[in-house]
Scaffold this active site. Structure first.
Site, PDB file in Angstrom:
ATOM      1  N   ASP A   1      -1.053  84.562 166.538  1.00 48.05           N
ATOM      2  CA  ASP A   1       0.050  83.632 166.284  1.00 48.05           C
ATOM      3  C   ASP A   1      -0.302  82.663 165.144  1.00 48.05           C
ATOM      4  O   ASP A   1       0.568  81.939 164.657  1.00 48.05           O
ATOM      5  CB  ASP A   1       0.349  82.828 167.561  1.00 48.05           C
ATOM      6  CG  ASP A   1       1.761  83.060 168.063  1.00 48.05           C
ATOM      7  OD1 ASP A   1       2.546  83.680 167.335  1.00 48.05           O
ATOM      8  OD2 ASP A   1       2.070  82.599 169.185  1.00 48.05           O
TER       9      ASP A   1
ATOM     10  N   GLN B   1       2.847  83.309 175.124  1.00 44.10           N
ATOM     11  CA  GLN B   1       4.232  82.997 174.777  1.00 44.10           C
ATOM     12  C   GLN B   1       4.534  81.538 175.130  1.00 44.10           C
ATOM     13  O   GLN B   1       4.323  81.111 176.253  1.00 44.10           O
ATOM     14  CB  GLN B   1       5.172  83.939 175.554  1.00 44.10           C
ATOM     15  CG  GLN B   1       6.631  83.779 175.212  1.00 44.10           C
ATOM     16  CD  GLN B   1       6.957  84.225 173.789  1.00 44.10           C
ATOM     17  OE1 GLN B   1       6.487  85.260 173.329  1.00 44.10           O
ATOM     18  NE2 GLN B   1       7.746  83.436 173.089  1.00 44.10           N
TER      19      GLN B   1
ATOM     20  N   LYS C   1       8.161  92.332 172.082  1.00 46.25           N
ATOM     21  CA  LYS C   1       6.833  92.457 171.458  1.00 46.25           C
ATOM     22  C   LYS C   1       6.088  93.653 172.055  1.00 46.25           C
ATOM     23  O   LYS C   1       5.439  94.422 171.335  1.00 46.25           O
ATOM     24  CB  LYS C   1       6.030  91.161 171.670  1.00 46.25           C
ATOM     25  CG  LYS C   1       6.552  90.019 170.811  1.00 46.25           C
ATOM     26  CD  LYS C   1       5.998  88.657 171.185  1.00 46.25           C
ATOM     27  CE  LYS C   1       6.725  87.589 170.363  1.00 46.25           C
ATOM     28  NZ  LYS C   1       6.409  86.206 170.754  1.00 46.25           N
TER      29      LYS C   1
END
Ligand code: NAP
Length: 285
Positions: A120, A97, A53
């Site tokens: 997200d 994460q 990412k």
């Protein structure tokens, strides 16, 4: 034989679009959109995802930072960092994460991230906005699935769509996105009776289960578009999807592969979300 929908090619197209958008944002606002990623602990797979990412964000010219915290990090410590990022005007996207270590509640982390920076798309406000048809941030893998269908030119309005799987991360948002495109949507799950005949009704079939080859060739309606979200390891340790690809590609009209289908779309859509978050915050400021 089905036409293969090439996730790598579509993901590259999305990244190129984002790069152009980042340049335009920088020209207009004097700074690049910022993606800030938090990694807690030493999970090897998570470390690789985060590095990918970080690299992808750099490649499209985004700003941002990765915060690597020890596995012993407490929930208050992590939430304090999230609050700081919420307050920081240079931060457009916040991604923690998952999974986080057991002493930290994933739900509390999700609920602490500002919905305006929730790249997200997991905050209940983001999920609710999606079902309510309010513009907001949508989780990345579902957005990627829709983009693949659109790039392939699959007709969604009026189509029968079946989504197998009802997680907050994939199944439910994919279903909401298909509904927003005027498909007639069925959501199947582990308690669904006769999965095969439910799937055979689908003009668009999305598999998001996490079980190797649960979708057999004879579950697929001839000519259907099949999107395989699954990421599983087979007995040989090879990455594979939820769909029996060899059998399904003989029946389907369009199909994605694993790897090389939905997977590459997730990071591309994360970048797209970060740019969108930056623009929406400017619009709403
Ligand atoms: P999840 O949270 O475990 O959800 C799985 C869903 O599948 C649940 O709704 C479950 O039903 C349903 N299910 C389980 N067994 C079933 C069966 N026998 N028949 C019908 N439905 C069944 O998983 P997830 O997070 O949504 O992920 C799904 C898959 O996508 C995984 O392989 C994951 O690795 C992959 N994934 C890929 C990406 C990517 O970037 N490509 C991103 C995210 C996830 P219940 O609700 O009834 O339990």
């Amino acid at each position: 034989m089905a036409q293969i929908i090439d996730g790598k090619a579509v993901a590259q197209k999305v990244r190129d679009e984002v790069r152009t958008g980042v340049e335009a944002f920088r020209a207009a606002h004097g700074r690049a959109p910022g993606l800030h990623v938090v990694l807690v602990g030493d999970d090897q797979a998570s470390a690789v995802y985060v590095r990918n990412k970080e690299k992808a964000a750099e490649e499209v010219g985004m700003a941002g930072k990765v915060y690597r915290l020890p596995a012993s990090t407490t929930e208050p410590e992590l939430l304090k960092l999230v609050h700081e990022l919420n307050q920081d005007d240079a931060v457009d996207g916040i991604l923690v994460q998952f999974p986080v270590p057991a002493q930290i509640s994933q739900t509390r982390v999700i609920e602490t991230i500002s919905p305006a920076k929730d790249v997200d798309g997991l905050h209940p406000i983001s999920a609710g906005s999606l079902w309510a048809g309010v513009d907001g941030l949508v989780s990345c893998t579902p957005s990627g699935c829709l983009r693949l269908l659109k790039e392939a030119g699959v007709q969604l309005a009026g189509a029968n769509a079946v989504v197998v799987g009802r997680s907050n991360l994939v199944g439910k948002p994919v279903a909401a996105l298909l509904l927003a495109e005027n498909a007639t949507v069925t959501i199947a799950h582990s308690k669904t009776r006769d999965l095969a005949s439910v799937c055979r009704q689908a003009d668009v079939l999305v598999a998001a289960v996490g079980r190797e080859a649960i979708i057999k060739g004879d579950f697929v309606k001839p000519g259907a578009a099949v999107i395989d979200v699954g990421m599983n390891r087979n007995a040989q340790g090879k990455l594979c999807g939820d769909v029996d690809f060899e059998a399904a590609e003989k029946v389907a009209g369009f199909i994605t592969k694993v790897p090389g289908g939905v997977g590459p779309m997730t990071i591309a859509c994360l970048l797209e979300n970060t740019l969108k978050a930056a623009k929406l915050r400017k619009l709403r400021a």
